[in-house]
Design an enzyme around this catalytic site. Structure first.
Site, PDB file in Angstrom:
ATOM      1  N   CYS A 164       0.852  -1.391   0.068  1.00 24.37           N
ATOM      2  CA  CYS A 164      -0.003  -0.047   0.157  1.00 24.37           C
ATOM      3  C   CYS A 164       0.907   1.202   0.022  1.00 24.37           C
ATOM      4  O   CYS A 164       1.598   1.572   0.849  1.00 24.37           O
ATOM      5  CB  CYS A 164      -0.984   0.029   1.210  1.00 24.37           C
TER       6      CYS A 164
ATOM      7  N   CYS B 166       0.268   3.647   2.894  1.00 22.39           N
ATOM      8  CA  CYS B 166       0.667   3.141   4.127  1.00 22.39           C
ATOM      9  C   CYS B 166       2.108   3.659   4.256  1.00 22.39           C
ATOM     10  O   CYS B 166       2.462   4.022   5.124  1.00 22.39           O
ATOM     11  CB  CYS B 166       0.732   1.548   4.182  1.00 22.39           C
TER      12      CYS B 166
END
Length: 428
Positions: free
Chosen positions: A45, A48
């Site tokens: 991600c 993230c």
């Protein structure tokens, strides 16, 4: 490259210093006995990775404040059982665990906003205001608060239930009549009041059940709306009337639109309070993504967040009468609904979001994005190449009575019919 090095350095500092703990499957065994603020992430991600430095700052700040809240992070690709049990759907997901309860954080991904959420939710659900000075101090710090006034009652029990549900958004207090500001006049107690917009409003049973009333009143009548608060409004049945403006380069028209919206929120509150939430948004990036187009700034737009629909005025808004006419046309159904959540729109929106995500990934982390995108593409290419270049197996069966001697192929012992015919001719 500098961002990658900084993130890696912060990771080492956070882990060594104990600011952020990497969690595993044993988390379920002890989370109910302690306060935990946890980020659930996935290594692939990009959001993230961008958020990681902020998370370490949150851990360090809470540690320095002496907070009882532990800060951790969990890789959901390694601990899939916990991720499934906690219904983790997006990344990064932030949850605060308090006993048997868990609270989802839905606000801006900033250090200050996350710490404010942590301090609010980790403390008492309803906080007592024991003096006039304390009441005034709370009012000076918060733009909006809910207060239960009175003693034990059925209403108090309902208030505590609603506070447990909505503590993730705002503060809840209790007080006696004697600590209230002099401007507050009550006909009866117990009662629940919301203090906002420089005044207060009282709950009564004609407003529906208490929980629904709190959900409707938990926003100021008019304020700057961001993508996170706009997302929360999808839980309500209200339309959202927005002035979309550029705050960095305000124009005369921008100021007029904002002023008109603010006037409506106060002068017509009683008329529109059940139907509209008023505000303004700085920039059109989020709105562009929502409508999959471009909204010119400044402009007026009405959003129906429950179905991802929107309305645009068919003529220019010059006066408050023009704006009132537009809002009333939305309510009576004569305005044209654009967007929506039909099958075609959902397909287009999914494609648009996927495209936007890929663009964002390459803008923020090009090297990592090349790896994430290139790896599956490379695997697919290798599979296709292997399939196309594979040598087909000869599936012809040998003739009856033919035997293959060691080291020789069956095909060598079985000349085709043409060869046999020519040999036979030679013998003749």
């Amino acid at each position: 490259m500098k961002n990658v090095i900084l993130t890696a350095l912060l990771s080492v500092i956070a882990v060594v210093s104990g600011y952020v703990e990497e969690l595993d499957d044993k988390f379920n065994e002890y989370r109910r006995n302690e306060l935990w603020l946890v980020e659930f992430y996935a290594p692939w991600c990009t959001y993230c990775h961008t958020f990681e430095p902020i998370w370490y700052e949150v851990g360090a700040e809470l540690k320095s404040l002496g907070s009882p809240v532990n800060v951790g992070k969990m890789d959901t690709t390694l601990h899939t059982n916990i991720a499934s049990e906690l219904n983790i759907r997006g990344y990064p997901t932030i949850k605060l665990f308090k006993g048997d309860l868990s609270f989802d954080y839905k606000g801006p991904r900033t250090k200050d906003a996350i710490i404010e959420f942590t301090n609010r939710v980790s403390g008492p659900v309803v906080r007592p205001l024991s003096s006039v000075q304390l009441f005034q101090h709370v009012m000076s710090r918060h733009d909006l608060i809910f207060v239960y006034i009175g003693g034990e009652s059925f209403l108090k029990n309902e208030y505590y239930k609603a506070a447990t549900e909505y503590i993730v958004y705002t503060y809840f207090f209790s007080a006696s009549v004697k600590v209230l500001p002099k401007a507050v006049t009550l006909q009866d107690v117990p009662v629940v009041a919301v203090f906002k917009d420089g005044t207060y409003y009282l709950y009564n049973e004609s407003n529906g059940n208490l929980s629904s009333w709190i959900n409707r009143e938990r926003f100021p009548s008019y304020f700057q709306i961001d993508s996170f608060s706009l997302y929360q409004m999808g839980e309500q049945s209200k339309f959202v009337a927005l002035a979309v403006v550029d705050e960095k380069n305000p124009s005369e028209e921008s100021i007029r639109y904002k002023t008109l919206m603010e006037r409506l929120s106060t002068e017509y509150r009683d008329h529109y309070k059940s139907d509209y939430q008023f505000g303004y948004m700085d920039g059109n990036e989020y709105i562009n993504g929502l409508i999959m187009g471009e909204v010119v700034m400044p402009s007026i737009i009405v959003l129906n967040m429950t179905i991802d629909g929107y309305f645009l005025p068919e003529s220019k808004i010059e006066t408050i009468e023009d704006l009132l006419l537009f809002l009333n046309r939305v309510l009576d159904g004569s305005a044209t609904l654009l967007g929506g959540n039909g099958y075609l729109q959902c397909t287009k929106r999914a494609f648009f979001k996927a495209k936007s995500t890929v663009v964002f990934m390459f803008q923020t982390a090009p090297v990592f994005s090349c790896f994430v995108v290139g790896l599956p593409v490379g695997v697919v290419v290798m599979v296709i190449w292997g399939t196309c270049t594979a040598v087909p197996v000869d599936d012809e069966k040998p003739e009856e009575g033919a035997t293959a001697s060691p080291g020789k192929k069956a095909k060598e012992l079985q000349p085709d019919n043409t060869e046999k015919t020519s040999e036979a001719k030679k013998e003749d």
